[in-house]
Design a protein around this motif. Sequence first.
Motif, PDB file in Angstrom:
ATOM      1  N   VAL A 243      49.823  61.905  10.733  1.00 29.75           N
ATOM      2  CA  VAL A 243      50.860  61.018  11.261  1.00 29.75           C
ATOM      3  C   VAL A 243      52.156  61.198  10.475  1.00 29.75           C
ATOM      4  O   VAL A 243      52.132  61.231   9.241  1.00 29.75           O
ATOM      5  CB  VAL A 243      50.397  59.545  11.192  1.00 29.75           C
ATOM      6  CG1 VAL A 243      51.532  58.604  11.577  1.00 29.75           C
ATOM      7  CG2 VAL A 243      49.203  59.329  12.107  1.00 29.75           C
ATOM      8  N   PRO A 244      53.299  61.353  11.140  1.00 31.28           N
ATOM      9  CA  PRO A 244      54.579  61.493  10.425  1.00 31.28           C
ATOM     10  C   PRO A 244      54.827  60.313   9.491  1.00 31.28           C
ATOM     11  O   PRO A 244      54.545  59.166   9.823  1.00 31.28           O
ATOM     12  CB  PRO A 244      55.610  61.516  11.563  1.00 31.28           C
ATOM     13  CG  PRO A 244      54.854  61.991  12.747  1.00 31.28           C
ATOM     14  CD  PRO A 244      53.478  61.426  12.600  1.00 31.28           C
ATOM     15  N   ARG A 245      55.366  60.601   8.324  1.00 32.69           N
ATOM     16  CA  ARG A 245      55.632  59.562   7.337  1.00 32.69           C
ATOM     17  C   ARG A 245      56.745  60.024   6.415  1.00 32.69           C
ATOM     18  O   ARG A 245      57.118  61.199   6.397  1.00 32.69           O
ATOM     19  CB  ARG A 245      54.375  59.288   6.515  1.00 32.69           C
ATOM     20  CG  ARG A 245      53.936  60.505   5.690  1.00 32.69           C
ATOM     21  CD  ARG A 245      52.601  60.309   5.046  1.00 32.69           C
ATOM     22  NE  ARG A 245      52.222  61.516   4.315  1.00 32.69           N
ATOM     23  CZ  ARG A 245      51.041  61.715   3.750  1.00 32.69           C
ATOM     24  NH1 ARG A 245      50.122  60.783   3.845  1.00 32.69           N
ATOM     25  NH2 ARG A 245      50.780  62.829   3.099  1.00 32.69           N
ATOM     26  N   ARG A 246      57.249  59.077   5.660  1.00 33.56           N
ATOM     27  CA  ARG A 246      58.173  59.384   4.573  1.00 33.56           C
ATOM     28  C   ARG A 246      57.565  58.859   3.284  1.00 33.56           C
ATOM     29  O   ARG A 246      56.892  57.826   3.285  1.00 33.56           O
ATOM     30  CB  ARG A 246      59.524  58.710   4.793  1.00 33.56           C
ATOM     31  CG  ARG A 246      60.340  59.233   5.953  1.00 33.56           C
ATOM     32  CD  ARG A 246      61.712  58.567   5.935  1.00 33.56           C
ATOM     33  NE  ARG A 246      62.599  59.127   6.926  1.00 33.56           N
ATOM     34  CZ  ARG A 246      62.842  58.582   8.109  1.00 33.56           C
ATOM     35  NH1 ARG A 246      62.223  57.455   8.443  1.00 33.56           N
ATOM     36  NH2 ARG A 246      63.673  59.125   8.951  1.00 33.56           N
TER      37      ARG A 246
ATOM     38  N   PRO B 177      56.649  55.426   8.994  1.00 34.45           N
ATOM     39  CA  PRO B 177      56.529  54.607   7.788  1.00 34.45           C
ATOM     40  C   PRO B 177      57.096  55.279   6.542  1.00 34.45           C
ATOM     41  O   PRO B 177      57.078  56.498   6.415  1.00 34.45           O
ATOM     42  CB  PRO B 177      55.015  54.405   7.653  1.00 34.45           C
ATOM     43  CG  PRO B 177      54.419  55.597   8.352  1.00 34.45           C
ATOM     44  CD  PRO B 177      55.355  55.901   9.485  1.00 34.45           C
ATOM     45  N   ILE B 178      57.611  54.450   5.639  1.00 37.78           N
ATOM     46  CA  ILE B 178      58.024  54.890   4.302  1.00 37.78           C
ATOM     47  C   ILE B 178      56.970  54.386   3.332  1.00 37.78           C
ATOM     48  O   ILE B 178      56.763  53.179   3.191  1.00 37.78           O
ATOM     49  CB  ILE B 178      59.408  54.340   3.918  1.00 37.78           C
ATOM     50  CG1 ILE B 178      60.472  54.848   4.892  1.00 37.78           C
ATOM     51  CG2 ILE B 178      59.770  54.758   2.493  1.00 37.78           C
ATOM     52  CD1 ILE B 178      61.856  54.264   4.644  1.00 37.78           C
TER      53      ILE B 178
ATOM     54  N   TYR C  97      74.487  59.699   1.182  1.00 39.00           N
ATOM     55  CA  TYR C  97      74.608  59.329   2.592  1.00 39.00           C
ATOM     56  C   TYR C  97      73.360  59.747   3.371  1.00 39.00           C
ATOM     57  O   TYR C  97      72.778  58.951   4.123  1.00 39.00           O
ATOM     58  CB  TYR C  97      75.864  59.978   3.176  1.00 39.00           C
ATOM     59  CG  TYR C  97      76.061  59.798   4.662  1.00 39.00           C
ATOM     60  CD1 TYR C  97      76.042  58.533   5.259  1.00 39.00           C
ATOM     61  CD2 TYR C  97      76.291  60.903   5.491  1.00 39.00           C
ATOM     62  CE1 TYR C  97      76.234  58.375   6.623  1.00 39.00           C
ATOM     63  CE2 TYR C  97      76.498  60.754   6.849  1.00 39.00           C
ATOM     64  CZ  TYR C  97      76.465  59.482   7.415  1.00 39.00           C
ATOM     65  OH  TYR C  97      76.651  59.333   8.771  1.00 39.00           O
ATOM     66  N   LYS C  98      72.906  60.973   3.169  1.00 41.87           N
ATOM     67  CA  LYS C  98      71.719  61.462   3.866  1.00 41.87           C
ATOM     68  C   LYS C  98      70.476  60.670   3.461  1.00 41.87           C
ATOM     69  O   LYS C  98      69.605  60.379   4.294  1.00 41.87           O
ATOM     70  CB  LYS C  98      71.520  62.952   3.599  1.00 41.87           C
ATOM     71  CG  LYS C  98      72.563  63.841   4.270  1.00 41.87           C
ATOM     72  CD  LYS C  98      72.214  65.306   4.157  1.00 41.87           C
ATOM     73  CE  LYS C  98      72.314  65.806   2.738  1.00 41.87           C
ATOM     74  NZ  LYS C  98      72.057  67.268   2.646  1.00 41.87           N
ATOM     75  N   LYS C  99      70.409  60.324   2.186  1.00 45.27           N
ATOM     76  CA  LYS C  99      69.279  59.517   1.726  1.00 45.27           C
ATOM     77  C   LYS C  99      69.292  58.143   2.379  1.00 45.27           C
ATOM     78  O   LYS C  99      68.249  57.641   2.835  1.00 45.27           O
ATOM     79  CB  LYS C  99      69.319  59.380   0.205  1.00 45.27           C
ATOM     80  CG  LYS C  99      68.162  58.571  -0.366  1.00 45.27           C
ATOM     81  CD  LYS C  99      68.235  58.485  -1.873  1.00 45.27           C
ATOM     82  CE  LYS C  99      67.101  57.627  -2.424  1.00 45.27           C
ATOM     83  NZ  LYS C  99      67.161  57.490  -3.897  1.00 45.27           N
ATOM     84  N   TYR C 100      70.457  57.519   2.438  1.00 42.41           N
ATOM     85  CA  TYR C 100      70.563  56.212   3.080  1.00 42.41           C
ATOM     86  C   TYR C 100      70.234  56.301   4.574  1.00 42.41           C
ATOM     87  O   TYR C 100      69.627  55.382   5.143  1.00 42.41           O
ATOM     88  CB  TYR C 100      71.966  55.638   2.896  1.00 42.41           C
ATOM     89  CG  TYR C 100      72.209  55.007   1.547  1.00 42.41           C
ATOM     90  CD1 TYR C 100      71.179  54.427   0.812  1.00 42.41           C
ATOM     91  CD2 TYR C 100      73.491  54.960   1.004  1.00 42.41           C
ATOM     92  CE1 TYR C 100      71.405  53.834  -0.419  1.00 42.41           C
ATOM     93  CE2 TYR C 100      73.731  54.369  -0.233  1.00 42.41           C
ATOM     94  CZ  TYR C 100      72.686  53.809  -0.936  1.00 42.41           C
ATOM     95  OH  TYR C 100      72.921  53.223  -2.149  1.00 42.41           O
ATOM     96  N   LEU C 101      70.641  57.388   5.217  1.00 41.79           N
ATOM     97  CA  LEU C 101      70.308  57.572   6.625  1.00 41.79           C
ATOM     98  C   LEU C 101      68.790  57.558   6.822  1.00 41.79           C
ATOM     99  O   LEU C 101      68.275  56.931   7.753  1.00 41.79           O
ATOM    100  CB  LEU C 101      70.881  58.890   7.145  1.00 41.79           C
ATOM    101  CG  LEU C 101      72.370  58.936   7.466  1.00 41.79           C
ATOM    102  CD1 LEU C 101      72.774  60.363   7.815  1.00 41.79           C
ATOM    103  CD2 LEU C 101      72.723  57.991   8.606  1.00 41.79           C
ATOM    104  N   ALA C 102      68.079  58.263   5.948  1.00 47.18           N
ATOM    105  CA  ALA C 102      66.629  58.321   6.053  1.00 47.18           C
ATOM    106  C   ALA C 102      65.992  56.955   5.837  1.00 47.18           C
ATOM    107  O   ALA C 102      64.974  56.622   6.446  1.00 47.18           O
ATOM    108  CB  ALA C 102      66.071  59.323   5.051  1.00 47.18           C
TER     109      ALA C 102
END
Length: 310
Positions: A58-61, A8-9, A210-215
């Motif tokens: 739990v993994p999250r962003r 989840p973000i 680019y890396k931010k959009y990937l995430a």
Amino acid sequence: MLEGGNIPILDAIQLETNFFKESNNFTAFTTKIHSNFHINRVEDYMKIVSFPTQADIVPRRLSVYSFFFLTKGRSIKSKGLNSYDFGENTFFFLPAYQITTHQEICAGSEGYYCHFDMQLLNVDYKTKDLINEFTFLEFNANPTITVDEEAKSNILHLLDRLILEYKTGEKCRMNVLRMYLMTLFTEILPFANNDNPNTSNSAFLITEQYKKYLAEYIYDKQKVSDYAELLAISPNHLNKCVKNTLGKSAHDVLNEMLLLEAKFLLKQSNLNISEIACKIGRNEISSFGRFFKAQTGVSPSEYRMIGFNA
């Protein structure tokens, strides 16, 4: 385990809601500015919540930047697939949209937790200039920074001043928060490892975006051309920028992000391997198996079974 499979973000309000589920008293720490800025003492939080909570494990962003400063005790936090065991006088910085968990914190630990939206600082500074100056905010930077006792004295004053201003609620002055936060970063900077590439050029900035959009979009967009379109540049130009900055192709970086997602889903979700394959754009389980083994040396089922950390 993750339900449904997505890491989840969470924005600041959703993060607050998760904490609220753990204790009805947590609203005492929140104000109307919470979505742009929040700070609290770790020991105050631990008095009312059994830590770590399920939301921490739990993994999250998070859609906001954050840092955790430990003044006493020990903690284990993760950034991406790497875990960091750190002690007192140490900061742990986490950029927006990076995968994280808070795995452990010792009883009796003390410190500060803070999150902030980059828009708070963008009033006076551009994001590219902030990352250029404060490299520990960069997506792939080493998240831990340990300061000495002399610097700690100044840092504690700044953090306490931020708490006092934050607790004024509706009267909170955003310009004061901005000033003290920037001063805090300046105090920390001499202790950071400044081994990141030159952040003043356009190739670096495009690569960072680019890396931010990937995430953000990895489950929906799994072609380099999709991200080039988001960035309003050609795939060839995106590849050149990534190659010049990281020494690898845009496709390689995309595969690294897909692999990161696959590893987390294998370890932390209730999805079967076929469902995970579909989520990362490998509709055929055989294709996913070849991709995963080429990157790690083991099959997805072996990785899940033995908890392999490659």
